[in-house]
Design an enzyme around this catalytic site. Structure first.
Site, PDB file in Angstrom:
ATOM      1  N   ASP A  43       0.796  -1.243   0.000  1.00  0.00           N
ATOM      2  CA  ASP A  43       0.000   0.000   0.000  1.00  0.00           C
ATOM      3  C   ASP A  43       0.830   1.296   0.000  1.00  0.00           C
ATOM      4  O   ASP A  43       0.524   2.230   0.769  1.00  0.00           O
ATOM      5  CB  ASP A  43      -0.948   0.010   1.214  1.00  0.00           C
ATOM      6  CG  ASP A  43      -1.959  -1.129   1.179  1.00  0.00           C
ATOM      7  OD1 ASP A  43      -1.917  -1.943   0.252  1.00  0.00           O
ATOM      8  OD2 ASP A  43      -2.788  -1.216   2.107  1.00  0.00           O
ATOM      9  N   LYS A  89      -7.061  -4.791  -3.105  1.00  0.00           N
ATOM     10  CA  LYS A  89      -7.820  -5.375  -1.991  1.00  0.00           C
ATOM     11  C   LYS A  89      -8.708  -4.306  -1.368  1.00  0.00           C
ATOM     12  O   LYS A  89      -8.448  -3.103  -1.513  1.00  0.00           O
ATOM     13  CB  LYS A  89      -6.864  -5.945  -0.945  1.00  0.00           C
ATOM     14  CG  LYS A  89      -5.963  -4.878  -0.345  1.00  0.00           C
ATOM     15  CD  LYS A  89      -4.973  -5.459   0.629  1.00  0.00           C
ATOM     16  CE  LYS A  89      -4.065  -4.385   1.187  1.00  0.00           C
ATOM     17  NZ  LYS A  89      -4.767  -3.339   1.957  1.00  0.00           N
ATOM     18  N   CYS A 132      -1.785  -2.963   7.666  1.00  0.00           N
ATOM     19  CA  CYS A 132      -1.742  -3.872   6.514  1.00  0.00           C
ATOM     20  C   CYS A 132      -0.483  -4.722   6.468  1.00  0.00           C
ATOM     21  O   CYS A 132      -0.543  -5.890   6.094  1.00  0.00           O
ATOM     22  CB  CYS A 132      -1.962  -3.085   5.231  1.00  0.00           C
ATOM     23  SG  CYS A 132      -3.678  -2.516   5.102  1.00  0.00           S
TER      24      CYS A 132
HETATM   25  C1  VGL Z   1      -4.501   0.572   5.796  1.00  0.00           C
HETATM   26  C2  VGL Z   1      -6.024   1.481   7.232  1.00  0.00           C
HETATM   27  C3  VGL Z   1      -7.015   1.377   6.274  1.00  0.00           C
HETATM   28  C4  VGL Z   1      -3.097   0.135   5.558  1.00  0.00           C
HETATM   29  C5  VGL Z   1      -5.473   0.463   4.833  1.00  0.00           C
HETATM   30  O1  VGL Z   1      -2.668   0.068   4.389  1.00  0.00           O
HETATM   31  O2  VGL Z   1      -2.386  -0.126   6.560  1.00  0.00           O
HETATM   32  N1  VGL Z   1      -4.793   1.062   6.990  1.00  0.00           N
HETATM   33  N2  VGL Z   1      -6.728   0.877   5.081  1.00  0.00           N
END
Ligand code: VGL
Ligand code: ZN
Length: 201
Positions: free
Chosen positions: A12, A110, A155
């Site tokens: 991410d 995702k 994540c």
């Molecule tokens: C994430 C919170 C919400 C992450 C993704 O990538 O850690 N954290 N969505």
């Protein structure tokens, strides 16, 4: 030398998780150059992308009277309510512009189901719905995973624990991660990673 059975999984590394983004992780952009530099050590490079519909139920904006960072109950258990982030097709969902995306063999998205959040790159937050990443890795003969990216305590944490439980040899390279650190989440992540047998490098 590239190790054919080892993959680098970059979690991410998107604009919304970097300074200036909707859910900025402090220093999130500072790890990009180091991640690019590590890509040549691995036989496979996989990027994940948080990829939510605009009405995703992990967004506080979808719950009347609720604020970001509060906790709610979903059918699958407790869920942090986030600010709107990584909405499909928006600049916030794009990868950080300096990330080397051309070296990626696979980009895994995702969190695209409205009703279920997905921290892990392997299973969504109901802990049952698979993303397909396990099949991709095993059919390629990949056994060893190194995880880097954002956020270490969400994540990266969930992905690494799932990977270890699936039988992969997992390393989290901490200097190429950054954390949100919400209500002790970073300490919980460290404990969870150690307990799962993840190597913290
Ligand atoms: C994430 C919170 C919400 C992450 C993704 O990538 O850690 N954290 N969505
Ligand atoms: Zn998200």
């Amino acid at each position: 030398m590239r190790n054919a059975t080892a993959a680098l999984i970059v979690i991410d590394l998107q604009n919304d998780f970097c300074p200036g983004g909707a859910l900025a992780v402090p220093g999130g952009d500072a790890i990009v150059a180091g991640i690019n530099a590590r890509m040549n050590d691995f036989g496979a490079v996989i990027l994940t992308q948080d990829w939510h519909p605009a009405d995703h139920l992990s967004f506080a904006s979808q719950h009347r009277g609720r604020a970001p960072m509060e906790l709610t109950q979903m059918p699958y258990g407790p869920q942090v309510l986030w600010p709107d982030h990584c909405v499909q097709g928006t600049p916030g969902a794009d990868f950080h512009p300096a990330l080397n995306t051309s070296r990626a063999d696979l980009i895994l998205r995702k969190g695209f189901r409205r009703q279920i959040d997905s921290y892990s790159a392997f299973f969504e937050n109901d802990r049952a719905t698979p993303t397909g990443l396990r099949g991709y890795l095993t059919t390629r003969g990949i056994t060893d995973l190194t995880l880097v990216g954002l956020a270490l305590d969400f994540c990266v944490h969930y992905s690494a624990v799932d990977a270890a439980q699936l039988g992969f040899a997992v390393t989290v390279q901490q200097d190429l991660c950054r954390a949100i650190d919400l209500d002790g989440s970073l300490a919980a992540a460290h404990a969870g990673l150690r307990q799962a047998g993840v190597v913290l490098a």
